[in-house]
Design a protein around this motif. Structure first.
Motif, PDB file in Angstrom:
ATOM      1  N   THR A 163       0.873  -1.168   0.000  1.00 42.31           N
ATOM      2  CA  THR A 163       0.000   0.000   0.000  1.00 42.31           C
ATOM      3  C   THR A 163       0.920   1.231   0.000  1.00 42.31           C
ATOM      4  O   THR A 163       2.090   1.126   0.399  1.00 42.31           O
ATOM      5  N   PRO A 164       0.414   2.395  -0.410  1.00 41.00           N
ATOM      6  CA  PRO A 164       1.261   3.594  -0.379  1.00 41.00           C
ATOM      7  C   PRO A 164       1.806   3.888   1.025  1.00 41.00           C
ATOM      8  O   PRO A 164       2.930   4.357   1.166  1.00 41.00           O
ATOM      9  N   GLN A 165       1.014   3.557   2.049  1.00 37.76           N
ATOM     10  CA  GLN A 165       1.469   3.798   3.421  1.00 37.76           C
ATOM     11  C   GLN A 165       2.660   2.902   3.755  1.00 37.76           C
ATOM     12  O   GLN A 165       3.631   3.334   4.378  1.00 37.76           O
ATOM     13  N   GLU A 193       1.681   8.488  -2.030  1.00 45.03           N
ATOM     14  CA  GLU A 193       0.728   8.264  -0.944  1.00 45.03           C
ATOM     15  C   GLU A 193      -0.449   9.229  -1.014  1.00 45.03           C
ATOM     16  O   GLU A 193      -1.596   8.847  -0.821  1.00 45.03           O
ATOM     17  N   ARG A 194      -0.173  10.489  -1.376  1.00 43.54           N
ATOM     18  CA  ARG A 194      -1.273  11.460  -1.362  1.00 43.54           C
ATOM     19  C   ARG A 194      -2.077  11.458  -2.662  1.00 43.54           C
ATOM     20  O   ARG A 194      -3.225  11.885  -2.680  1.00 43.54           O
ATOM     21  N   SER A 195      -1.448  10.976  -3.749  1.00 43.35           N
ATOM     22  CA  SER A 195      -2.108  11.151  -5.057  1.00 43.35           C
ATOM     23  C   SER A 195      -2.981   9.985  -5.470  1.00 43.35           C
ATOM     24  O   SER A 195      -3.811  10.123  -6.350  1.00 43.35           O
ATOM     25  N   HIS A 196      -2.765   8.812  -4.848  1.00 45.87           N
ATOM     26  CA  HIS A 196      -3.503   7.590  -5.205  1.00 45.87           C
ATOM     27  C   HIS A 196      -3.216   7.138  -6.626  1.00 45.87           C
ATOM     28  O   HIS A 196      -3.987   6.386  -7.206  1.00 45.87           O
ATOM     29  N   ILE A 197      -2.100   7.610  -7.205  1.00 46.67           N
ATOM     30  CA  ILE A 197      -1.723   7.118  -8.538  1.00 46.67           C
ATOM     31  C   ILE A 197      -0.951   5.825  -8.357  1.00 46.67           C
ATOM     32  O   ILE A 197       0.010   5.778  -7.587  1.00 46.67           O
ATOM     33  N   PRO A 198      -1.379   4.740  -9.031  1.00 47.22           N
ATOM     34  CA  PRO A 198      -0.662   3.483  -8.851  1.00 47.22           C
ATOM     35  C   PRO A 198       0.775   3.560  -9.360  1.00 47.22           C
ATOM     36  O   PRO A 198       1.035   4.156 -10.411  1.00 47.22           O
ATOM     37  N   LEU A 199       1.660   2.976  -8.580  1.00 49.41           N
ATOM     38  CA  LEU A 199       3.086   2.954  -8.919  1.00 49.41           C
ATOM     39  C   LEU A 199       3.503   1.512  -9.185  1.00 49.41           C
ATOM     40  O   LEU A 199       3.087   0.604  -8.462  1.00 49.41           O
ATOM     41  N   THR A 222       7.093  -4.626  -8.165  1.00 54.06           N
ATOM     42  CA  THR A 222       6.229  -4.320  -7.021  1.00 54.06           C
ATOM     43  C   THR A 222       5.158  -3.329  -7.449  1.00 54.06           C
ATOM     44  O   THR A 222       5.459  -2.298  -8.049  1.00 54.06           O
ATOM     45  N   VAL A 223       3.912  -3.685  -7.155  1.00 53.78           N
ATOM     46  CA  VAL A 223       2.782  -2.788  -7.420  1.00 53.78           C
ATOM     47  C   VAL A 223       2.451  -2.063  -6.119  1.00 53.78           C
ATOM     48  O   VAL A 223       2.275  -2.697  -5.081  1.00 53.78           O
ATOM     49  N   VAL A 224       2.385  -0.736  -6.197  1.00 47.21           N
ATOM     50  CA  VAL A 224       1.977   0.044  -5.022  1.00 47.21           C
ATOM     51  C   VAL A 224       0.623   0.673  -5.336  1.00 47.21           C
ATOM     52  O   VAL A 224       0.520   1.546  -6.208  1.00 47.21           O
ATOM     53  N   SER A 225      -0.407   0.177  -4.678  1.00 49.01           N
ATOM     54  CA  SER A 225      -1.746   0.736  -4.910  1.00 49.01           C
ATOM     55  C   SER A 225      -2.595   0.480  -3.671  1.00 49.01           C
ATOM     56  O   SER A 225      -2.295  -0.413  -2.875  1.00 49.01           O
ATOM     57  N   GLU A 226      -3.649   1.277  -3.530  1.00 48.26           N
ATOM     58  CA  GLU A 226      -4.529   1.168  -2.359  1.00 48.26           C
ATOM     59  C   GLU A 226      -5.183  -0.213  -2.286  1.00 48.26           C
ATOM     60  O   GLU A 226      -5.348  -0.775  -1.222  1.00 48.26           O
TER      61      GLU A 226
END
Ligand code: UTP
Length: 234
Positions: A163-165, A193-199, A222-226
């Motif tokens: 997760t972004p966090q 973390e603030r933009s919610h754009i997947p990384l 690695t996928v970073v997403s909510e």
């Protein structure tokens, strides 16, 4: 047609000037740009590190060393633009608003660094935020984010998703000095973390990894997403 931002690490594109790999990225970037609006943020690579080291040896302060690093990233960006020819907007964007403006041409927009105290990953993260990118790709020399530096710790574990966090917690433990070599800088992690754009963090050393990931959704990284879901293929 979606907006895609790639942070193309200098260490993979131009590890050294003589050993630059620009030629092998040109067809891949052009292929992606046939389907999507593409923004590429180029890092400083070996030349930036050499200049920063030389500056430090001269007793130059960190902020000035950063400015030198920025100049090198822009020089690298200029070389990539020249190699892309008509497929790229002919000038390096020196701000995010300039990048947005240049994108109206529908050509590949290339930029380097913009401001001291960060790396081109942060530039790319803010750009992804400002153009509402569908995905922010960090193409680097490791195939994802690990719990420890995999180049130093053979037993390091790669995260499939974060997760972004969680991302922010991991990169917070790493320092930031001019020319420091981290998988993603903390400013970029905060923006994600603030933009919610997947990384997506992936190994960009093989240029085709980029087109396989973006156009076909095939990648190791690695996928970073909510929601832990992969944004690829776009
Ligand atoms: P890079 O983005 O290439 O940093 O910028 P990096 O993480 O050290 O390199 P790679 O991508 O892994 O090879 C090079 C240097 O330029 C300065 C910093 O000193 C950075 O380390 N820089 C870059 C800035 O100060 N601001 C920017 O916006 C970009």
């Amino acid at each position: 047609m979606r907006n895609i931002v790639i942070s193309l690490g200098g260490s993979i594109l131009i590890p050294t000037l003589a050993g630059n790999r620009i030629r092998s990225y040109v067809p891949v970037l052009k292929a992606i740009a046939e389907h999507h609006r593409l923004f590429v943020v180029v890092g400083g690579g070996g030349a930036a590190r050499d200049y920063i080291e030389a500056a430090r040896e001269l007793g130059v302060d960190e902020g000035t060393s950063d400015e030198i690093g920025i100049l090198v990233t822009r020089l690298n960006a200029t070389l990539l633009i020249a190699a892309l020819g008509d497929a790229a907007y002919p000038k390096v964007a020196e701000s995010h608003s300039e990048a947005k403006k240049f994108a109206e041409s529908s050509k590949i927009v290339v930029m380097g660094g913009i401001t001291p105290g960060q790396t081109t990953d942060a530039v790319a993260a803010v750009l992804a935020e400002r153009v509402r990118a569908s995905v922010f790709i960090n193409a680097t020399s490791v195939n994802g984010i690990y719990d420890k530096d995999p180049k130093k710790h053979p037993g390091a574990k790669r995260f499939e998703t974060l997760t972004p966090q969680q991302l922010l917690e991991i990169v917070s433990q790493i320092g930031l000095g001019a020319g420091s070599n981290n998988v993603l800088d903390i400013i970029a992690a905060r923006i994600v973390e603030r933009s919610h754009i997947p990384l997506v963090v992936l190994d960009g050393q093989v240029p085709e990894n980029l087109s396989n990931a973006i156009l076909r959704g095939t990648f190791t990284g690695t996928v970073v997403s909510e929601d832990n879901k992969s944004p690829l293929p776009v």
